[in-house]
Scaffold this motif. Sequence first.
Motif, mmCIF file in Angstrom:
data_model
loop_
_atom_site.group_PDB
_atom_site.id
_atom_site.type_symbol
_atom_site.label_atom_id
_atom_site.label_comp_id
_atom_site.label_asym_id
_atom_site.label_seq_id
_atom_site.Cartn_x
_atom_site.Cartn_y
_atom_site.Cartn_z
ATOM 1 N N GLN A 211 0.824 -1.250 -0.090
ATOM 2 C CA GLN A 211 0.180 -0.115 -0.050
ATOM 3 C C GLN A 211 0.841 1.176 -0.064
ATOM 4 O O GLN A 211 2.099 1.177 0.419
ATOM 5 C CB GLN A 211 -0.773 0.082 1.327
ATOM 6 C CG GLN A 211 -1.991 -0.898 1.494
ATOM 7 C CD GLN A 211 -3.041 -0.717 2.703
ATOM 8 O OE1 GLN A 211 -2.487 -0.446 3.614
ATOM 9 N NE2 GLN A 211 -4.185 -1.072 2.409
ATOM 10 N N GLY A 284 -9.165 4.671 -0.453
ATOM 11 C CA GLY A 284 -9.837 5.004 0.801
ATOM 12 C C GLY A 284 -9.115 6.177 1.321
ATOM 13 O O GLY A 284 -8.033 6.269 1.152
ATOM 14 N N CYS A 285 -9.867 7.113 1.840
ATOM 15 C CA CYS A 285 -9.574 8.436 2.316
ATOM 16 C C CYS A 285 -10.561 8.856 3.198
ATOM 17 O O CYS A 285 -11.763 8.600 3.523
ATOM 18 C CB CYS A 285 -9.335 9.329 1.035
ATOM 19 S SG CYS A 285 -10.952 9.705 0.060
ATOM 20 N N GLY A 286 -9.973 10.210 4.088
ATOM 21 C CA GLY A 286 -10.833 10.641 4.760
ATOM 22 C C GLY A 286 -10.296 11.879 5.647
ATOM 23 O O GLY A 286 -9.197 11.828 5.707
ATOM 24 N N ALA A 307 -6.305 11.726 5.360
ATOM 25 C CA ALA A 307 -5.320 10.629 4.961
ATOM 26 C C ALA A 307 -6.112 9.789 3.874
ATOM 27 O O ALA A 307 -7.243 9.929 3.481
ATOM 28 C CB ALA A 307 -5.439 9.758 6.397
ATOM 29 N N GLY A 309 -5.203 5.908 1.569
ATOM 30 C CA GLY A 309 -4.457 4.779 1.229
ATOM 31 C C GLY A 309 -4.743 3.974 0.033
ATOM 32 O O GLY A 309 -6.096 3.933 -0.297
HETATM 33 N N1 PHE Z 1 -6.001 1.852 5.867
HETATM 34 C C1 PHE Z 1 -7.157 1.621 4.923
HETATM 35 C C2 PHE Z 1 -7.304 0.257 4.162
HETATM 36 O O1 PHE Z 1 -6.502 -0.475 4.412
HETATM 37 C C3 PHE Z 1 -7.097 2.645 3.747
HETATM 38 C C4 PHE Z 1 -7.352 4.030 4.429
HETATM 39 C C5 PHE Z 1 -6.032 4.775 4.344
HETATM 40 C C6 PHE Z 1 -8.347 4.712 4.658
HETATM 41 C C7 PHE Z 1 -6.249 6.080 4.988
HETATM 42 C C8 PHE Z 1 -8.329 6.040 4.877
HETATM 43 C C9 PHE Z 1 -7.275 6.539 5.045
HETATM 44 O O2 PHE Z 1 -8.133 -0.292 3.669
#
Ligand code: PHE
Length: 340
Positions: A211, A284-286, A307, A309
């Motif tokens: 990732q 994904g984010c937020g 953030a 990912g």
């Molecule tokens: N960590 C989440 C995942 O593995 C992805 C993510 C990262 C979502 C940062 C929001 C913010 O699915």
Amino acid sequence: MQDKINQYLQEVEAFTSTGDQDTENFRIKFLGRKGLLNDLFEEFKTIPSDQKKVMGQELNKLKNAVQLKLETLQQSNGHSRTQNEGIDLTRPSGIVPFGSRHPLAIVRSEILEIFSRIGFTVADGPEIEDDWHVFSGLNFPPEHPARDMQDTFFIRKGTENGHDEMVLRTHTSSVQVRAMENQKPPLRIVMPGRVYRNEAVSARAHCQFHQIEGLYIDKGVSFADMKQTLLYFTQEFFGKAKIRLRPSYFPFTEPSAEMDVYWGLQTEADYRITKGTGWLEIMGCGMVDPAVLSASGIDPNEYSGFAFGMGIERIAMLRYQIDDLRMFFENDVRFLKQFS
Ligand code: PHE
């Protein structure tokens, strides 16, 4: 005796060899068991002791001269041997096959480079993590089903007095927590790395993948900043101009979203990979949940941030039209060579 030594010295000096056998005869003549030097050393025993010092030196001089001669002959002989055997030292060597960069490495560095252009630096963290950095510090309460949702590999169970529970990190969000604990905002980092989930290996899933996480924290960072940053990335990486953010849920972001890119519906493949919608889910984010900021010692009344990912494999599959995830891990040179 001195006369003999002088005469031999001249002879050694003047000697040239016609070949290996000649050189060997020369060696035997002087250094052999019944050779001239041995004779001289025998004679040496009989001379008056007041002459011994000088004669000893003379004898050694002769011996050294013979050895030096032999060495030079052997060296020049080696040279003539390669010439005789027809080795062409000027011939160019065969082509050395170069390796190629792994497609995941190519995509990773391209993504990092795109973010570095807008001021993101790279951060790093361990793959074997404690519960705090993977879950608790990211607002996953104990017994929260999300811990199962991610199919965690547990390394060591926690104990009441002491040991932390250790896991293979299920996402790179763990590095966010480490960064927030160790640095003061503003923070603008991207965090690539390997992650693990207990899933059966198939064309679409793997127990190990990669990732890239992003984190931006400063005063007054808004959802609009996030949207613009992700749009910039999409344009730079995919050359696509349109994104959408769909409401989603992650324990550590609020609000949370999935970012889709409008891929288009030009070709048959576009229909297939977007399931006829034209849209593809990319990451994904937020906005970082205020509870996560406080847990890492950042005041949520002063700072905010976002953030995101994404999975590197998924992005590489889209970029290179690879339809089986396992290709990345099988190290088949016929596959890897295509990326050189
Ligand atoms: N960590 C989440 C995942 O593995 C992805 C993510 C990262 C979502 C940062 C929001 C913010 O699915």
